[in-house]
Structure formats: C-alpha cells, structure tokens
Design a protein around this motif. Structure first.
Motif, PDB file in Angstrom:
ATOM      1  N   VAL A 121       9.694 -12.029 -29.091  1.00 34.12           N
ATOM      2  CA  VAL A 121       9.673 -13.249 -28.287  1.00 34.12           C
ATOM      3  C   VAL A 121       8.278 -13.462 -27.701  1.00 34.12           C
ATOM      4  CG1 VAL A 121      10.679 -14.426 -26.293  1.00 34.12           C
ATOM      5  CG2 VAL A 121      12.139 -13.048 -27.779  1.00 34.12           C
ATOM      6  N   MET A 122       7.686 -12.412 -27.160  1.00 33.76           N
ATOM      7  CA  MET A 122       6.333 -12.519 -26.578  1.00 33.76           C
ATOM      8  C   MET A 122       5.316 -12.912 -27.648  1.00 33.76           C
ATOM      9  SD  MET A 122       6.159 -12.149 -23.304  1.00 33.76           S
ATOM     10  CE  MET A 122       4.469 -11.731 -22.953  1.00 33.76           C
ATOM     11  N   ALA A 123       5.458 -12.367 -28.847  1.00 38.10           N
ATOM     12  CA  ALA A 123       4.529 -12.683 -29.934  1.00 38.10           C
ATOM     13  C   ALA A 123       4.591 -14.165 -30.299  1.00 38.10           C
ATOM     14  CB  ALA A 123       4.831 -11.821 -31.157  1.00 38.10           C
ATOM     15  N   LEU A 124       5.781 -14.748 -30.224  1.00 40.14           N
ATOM     16  CA  LEU A 124       5.920 -16.179 -30.516  1.00 40.14           C
ATOM     17  C   LEU A 124       5.324 -17.046 -29.408  1.00 40.14           C
ATOM     18  CD1 LEU A 124       9.564 -16.353 -31.945  1.00 40.14           C
ATOM     19  CD2 LEU A 124       7.444 -16.770 -33.189  1.00 40.14           C
ATOM     20  N   LEU A 125       5.486 -16.603 -28.173  1.00 43.70           N
ATOM     21  CA  LEU A 125       5.068 -17.425 -27.030  1.00 43.70           C
ATOM     22  C   LEU A 125       3.584 -17.333 -26.701  1.00 43.70           C
ATOM     23  CD1 LEU A 125       8.052 -16.852 -24.601  1.00 43.70           C
ATOM     24  CD2 LEU A 125       7.527 -18.920 -25.878  1.00 43.70           C
ATOM     25  N   LYS A 126       3.009 -16.160 -26.878  1.00 45.89           N
ATOM     26  CA  LYS A 126       1.639 -15.933 -26.414  1.00 45.89           C
ATOM     27  C   LYS A 126       0.622 -16.947 -26.933  1.00 45.89           C
ATOM     28  CE  LYS A 126      -1.472 -12.382 -25.076  1.00 45.89           C
ATOM     29  NZ  LYS A 126      -1.633 -11.021 -24.722  1.00 45.89           N
ATOM     30  N   PRO A 127       0.614 -17.296 -28.227  1.00 50.57           N
ATOM     31  CA  PRO A 127      -0.391 -18.267 -28.687  1.00 50.57           C
ATOM     32  C   PRO A 127      -0.257 -19.650 -28.030  1.00 50.57           C
ATOM     33  CG  PRO A 127       0.712 -17.215 -30.552  1.00 50.57           C
ATOM     34  CD  PRO A 127       1.408 -16.759 -29.323  1.00 50.57           C
ATOM     35  N   HIS A 128       0.969 -20.010 -27.664  1.00 53.86           N
ATOM     36  CA  HIS A 128       1.207 -21.335 -27.090  1.00 53.86           C
ATOM     37  C   HIS A 128       1.013 -21.372 -25.578  1.00 53.86           C
ATOM     38  CE1 HIS A 128       2.701 -22.512 -30.978  1.00 53.86           C
ATOM     39  NE2 HIS A 128       3.545 -21.502 -30.966  1.00 53.86           N
ATOM     40  N   MET A 129       1.125 -20.201 -24.936  1.00 55.52           N
ATOM     41  CA  MET A 129       1.071 -20.164 -23.476  1.00 55.52           C
ATOM     42  C   MET A 129      -0.214 -19.566 -22.922  1.00 55.52           C
ATOM     43  SD  MET A 129       4.816 -19.049 -22.257  1.00 55.52           S
ATOM     44  CE  MET A 129       6.163 -20.192 -22.178  1.00 55.52           C
ATOM     45  N   ALA A 130      -1.018 -18.949 -23.732  1.00 55.28           N
ATOM     46  CA  ALA A 130      -2.225 -18.276 -23.254  1.00 55.28           C
ATOM     47  C   ALA A 130      -3.096 -19.232 -22.448  1.00 55.28           C
ATOM     48  CB  ALA A 130      -3.001 -17.688 -24.416  1.00 55.28           C
ATOM     49  N   GLY A 131      -3.396 -18.859 -21.227  1.00 58.76           N
ATOM     50  CA  GLY A 131      -4.229 -19.682 -20.359  1.00 58.76           C
ATOM     51  C   GLY A 131      -3.482 -20.805 -19.680  1.00 58.76           C
ATOM     52  N   ARG A 132      -2.237 -21.032 -20.068  1.00 58.77           N
ATOM     53  CA  ARG A 132      -1.472 -22.132 -19.491  1.00 58.77           C
ATOM     54  C   ARG A 132      -0.332 -21.651 -18.601  1.00 58.77           C
ATOM     55  NH1 ARG A 132       0.459 -25.752 -24.108  1.00 58.77           N
ATOM     56  NH2 ARG A 132       0.911 -27.163 -22.395  1.00 58.77           N
ATOM     57  N   ALA A 133      -0.108 -20.318 -18.595  1.00 60.51           N
ATOM     58  CA  ALA A 133       0.942 -19.742 -17.762  1.00 60.51           C
ATOM     59  C   ALA A 133       0.589 -18.280 -17.486  1.00 60.51           C
ATOM     60  CB  ALA A 133       2.290 -19.833 -18.465  1.00 60.51           C
ATOM     61  N   ASP A 134       1.110 -17.766 -16.387  1.00 66.70           N
ATOM     62  CA  ASP A 134       0.916 -16.354 -16.046  1.00 66.70           C
ATOM     63  C   ASP A 134       1.843 -15.538 -16.945  1.00 66.70           C
ATOM     64  OD1 ASP A 134       0.563 -13.870 -14.932  1.00 66.70           O
ATOM     65  OD2 ASP A 134       1.510 -14.363 -13.011  1.00 66.70           O
ATOM     66  N   MET A 135       1.254 -14.822 -17.890  1.00 64.87           N
ATOM     67  CA  MET A 135       2.055 -14.123 -18.891  1.00 64.87           C
ATOM     68  C   MET A 135       2.902 -13.001 -18.282  1.00 64.87           C
ATOM     69  SD  MET A 135       1.681 -15.938 -21.489  1.00 64.87           S
ATOM     70  CE  MET A 135       2.543 -15.021 -22.750  1.00 64.87           C
ATOM     71  N   ALA A 136       2.491 -12.441 -17.154  1.00 67.86           N
ATOM     72  CA  ALA A 136       3.307 -11.416 -16.494  1.00 67.86           C
ATOM     73  C   ALA A 136       4.597 -12.046 -15.970  1.00 67.86           C
ATOM     74  CB  ALA A 136       2.528 -10.771 -15.357  1.00 67.86           C
ATOM     75  N   ALA A 137       4.501 -13.241 -15.405  1.00 69.39           N
ATOM     76  CA  ALA A 137       5.688 -13.945 -14.915  1.00 69.39           C
ATOM     77  C   ALA A 137       6.580 -14.360 -16.079  1.00 69.39           C
ATOM     78  CB  ALA A 137       5.273 -15.155 -14.086  1.00 69.39           C
ATOM     79  N   VAL A 138       5.963 -14.797 -17.174  1.00 72.25           N
ATOM     80  CA  VAL A 138       6.725 -15.175 -18.371  1.00 72.25           C
ATOM     81  C   VAL A 138       7.482 -13.959 -18.898  1.00 72.25           C
ATOM     82  CG1 VAL A 138       6.523 -15.936 -20.782  1.00 72.25           C
ATOM     83  CG2 VAL A 138       5.221 -17.092 -18.997  1.00 72.25           C
ATOM     84  N   SER A 139       6.823 -12.822 -18.936  1.00 64.19           N
ATOM     85  CA  SER A 139       7.446 -11.588 -19.407  1.00 64.19           C
ATOM     86  C   SER A 139       8.657 -11.232 -18.548  1.00 64.19           C
ATOM     87  CB  SER A 139       6.423 -10.449 -19.377  1.00 64.19           C
ATOM     88  OG  SER A 139       7.010  -9.232 -19.717  1.00 64.19           O
ATOM     89  N   ALA A 140       8.525 -11.380 -17.231  1.00 65.82           N
ATOM     90  CA  ALA A 140       9.642 -11.086 -16.319  1.00 65.82           C
ATOM     91  C   ALA A 140      10.821 -12.026 -16.584  1.00 65.82           C
ATOM     92  CB  ALA A 140       9.180 -11.195 -14.884  1.00 65.82           C
ATOM     93  N   ARG A 141      10.510 -13.295 -16.856  1.00 67.28           N
ATOM     94  CA  ARG A 141      11.581 -14.268 -17.157  1.00 67.28           C
ATOM     95  C   ARG A 141      12.294 -13.934 -18.460  1.00 67.28           C
ATOM     96  NH1 ARG A 141       9.359 -20.285 -15.904  1.00 67.28           N
ATOM     97  NH2 ARG A 141      10.008 -20.312 -13.742  1.00 67.28           N
ATOM     98  N   ILE A 142      11.519 -13.519 -19.465  1.00 71.06           N
ATOM     99  CA  ILE A 142      12.119 -13.144 -20.754  1.00 71.06           C
ATOM    100  C   ILE A 142      13.033 -11.942 -20.567  1.00 71.06           C
ATOM    101  CG2 ILE A 142      11.658 -12.280 -23.071  1.00 71.06           C
ATOM    102  CD1 ILE A 142       9.020 -13.903 -22.987  1.00 71.06           C
ATOM    103  N   LYS A 143      12.576 -10.955 -19.806  1.00 73.59           N
ATOM    104  CA  LYS A 143      13.395  -9.760 -19.545  1.00 73.59           C
ATOM    105  C   LYS A 143      14.714 -10.158 -18.887  1.00 73.59           C
ATOM    106  CE  LYS A 143       9.734  -6.372 -19.057  1.00 73.59           C
ATOM    107  NZ  LYS A 143       8.897  -5.614 -18.131  1.00 73.59           N
ATOM    108  N   ALA A 144      14.625 -11.062 -17.902  1.00 72.15           N
ATOM    109  CA  ALA A 144      15.845 -11.503 -17.203  1.00 72.15           C
ATOM    110  C   ALA A 144      16.805 -12.188 -18.158  1.00 72.15           C
ATOM    111  CB  ALA A 144      15.472 -12.434 -16.058  1.00 72.15           C
ATOM    112  N   LYS A 145      16.278 -13.023 -19.059  1.00 72.03           N
ATOM    113  CA  LYS A 145      17.152 -13.750 -20.003  1.00 72.03           C
ATOM    114  C   LYS A 145      17.758 -12.795 -21.043  1.00 72.03           C
ATOM    115  CE  LYS A 145      15.197 -18.345 -19.685  1.00 72.03           C
ATOM    116  NZ  LYS A 145      16.249 -19.110 -19.051  1.00 72.03           N
ATOM    117  N   LEU A 146      16.957 -11.845 -21.538  1.00 71.13           N
ATOM    118  CA  LEU A 146      17.459 -10.924 -22.547  1.00 71.13           C
ATOM    119  C   LEU A 146      18.417  -9.901 -21.955  1.00 71.13           C
ATOM    120  CD1 LEU A 146      14.279 -10.261 -24.730  1.00 71.13           C
ATOM    121  CD2 LEU A 146      16.246 -11.696 -25.287  1.00 71.13           C
ATOM    122  N   ALA A 147      18.226  -9.514 -20.709  1.00 68.80           N
ATOM    123  CA  ALA A 147      19.080  -8.527 -20.074  1.00 68.80           C
ATOM    124  C   ALA A 147      20.418  -9.144 -19.665  1.00 68.80           C
ATOM    125  CB  ALA A 147      18.392  -7.933 -18.846  1.00 68.80           C
TER     126      ALA A 147
END
Length: 148
Positions: A121-147
């Motif tokens: 999931v991170m590999a798909l998102l990183k190219p589109h979100m780099a510099g446009r979102a805090d990737m640490a916060a995005v990672s936390a959101r992904i963890k919450a959704k997957l868990a």
C-alpha cells in the motif's frame, strides 16, 4: 519557472529586504540542494528538490519535538520559523479527505488484507503523496485501516 530558480529569486529578495531568518533558511535549503547535486553529479529537477525539502521538514519536526521535550522553546521556535519558510516550496498539500480516498483506493488495488500488506500500500501511495502529505501520518492511517 523551475523550483530551483524560484528559491534563488526568493533568496535574492530576502537579501534585499534584510530578512535574516528567512535568508538563513533559504541558504540552508540551497546548500542541501547543492550538496545533493555535487554528491550525485546531477542537476536536480523539481521532484528531487521537493524530496530535499521534505527531508529537511522531517528533520525540523524531529528537532522541534526534542527541543520541546528539553524545554528549549527558543530553539523550537527557530525550527518552526524555518519550517514555515520551507513549506512554501512544497506543492499544494492534500486534504484529509483526499488522503483517505487515496488510501482506500490503494488498499483496494493492492488487495491488501492485513498488516503484512502495508508495504504494498505504501509503495502505491508514496509516488503520489511525496511532498504533499506527511508520510508518517499516512502510514499511521494505513495501519489503522488494515488493523481494523
């Protein structure tokens, strides 16, 4: 106008206006860009410069949390001022709703079923979100959704 040319113009205008704190932050950015160009023997494009700015912002966030933990508000304020200058060189930030929509789409397209698929999931998102979102916060959101 390229991002690098815009940064150089801003540096000149900060010099003329005698904005010492802004000038110092821009000079730090120019030094980081120049260092990367010399190390890799390439001319950085806008995407690479955005990555440099993003890295510098992450360093500032880490420093702020450490300074605040040590109750050095003066140093934390200096880092926050540098962050404000650096933020001007990032592309338009994504809204919370846009981030959630992109995460949902990436989870569906990767077929992620649990935490073991976090990297996909991170590999798909990183190219589109780099510099446009805090990737640490995005990672936390992904963890919450997957868990959950």
């Amino acid at each position: 106008m390229s991002l690098k040319a815009r940064i150089q113009d801003d540096m000149k205008s900060a010099m003329k206006a005698r904005e010492t704190e802004r000038l110092a932050a821009i000079r730090l950015l120019m030094a980081a860009i120049k260092q990367k160009e010399v190390d890799e023997r390439i001319e950085l494009d806008d995407a690479a410069i955005t990555a440099v700015v993003d890295k510098m912002l992450k360093q500032r966030r880490d420093s702020i949390s450490q300074y605040e933990a040590a109750q050095r508000q003066d140093l934390a304020d200096k880092e926050k001022a540098e962050m404000a200058v650096l933020m001007a060189y990032l592309p338009q930030q994504l809204s919370e709703a846009e981030i959630d929509t992109m995460i949902e789409g990436a989870i569906l397209s990767s077929g992620a079923a649990g935490m073991q698929d976090m990297g996909k999931v991170m590999a798909l998102l990183k190219p589109h979100m780099a510099g446009r979102a805090d990737m640490a916060a995005v990672s936390a959101r992904i963890k919450a959704k997957l868990a959950g």
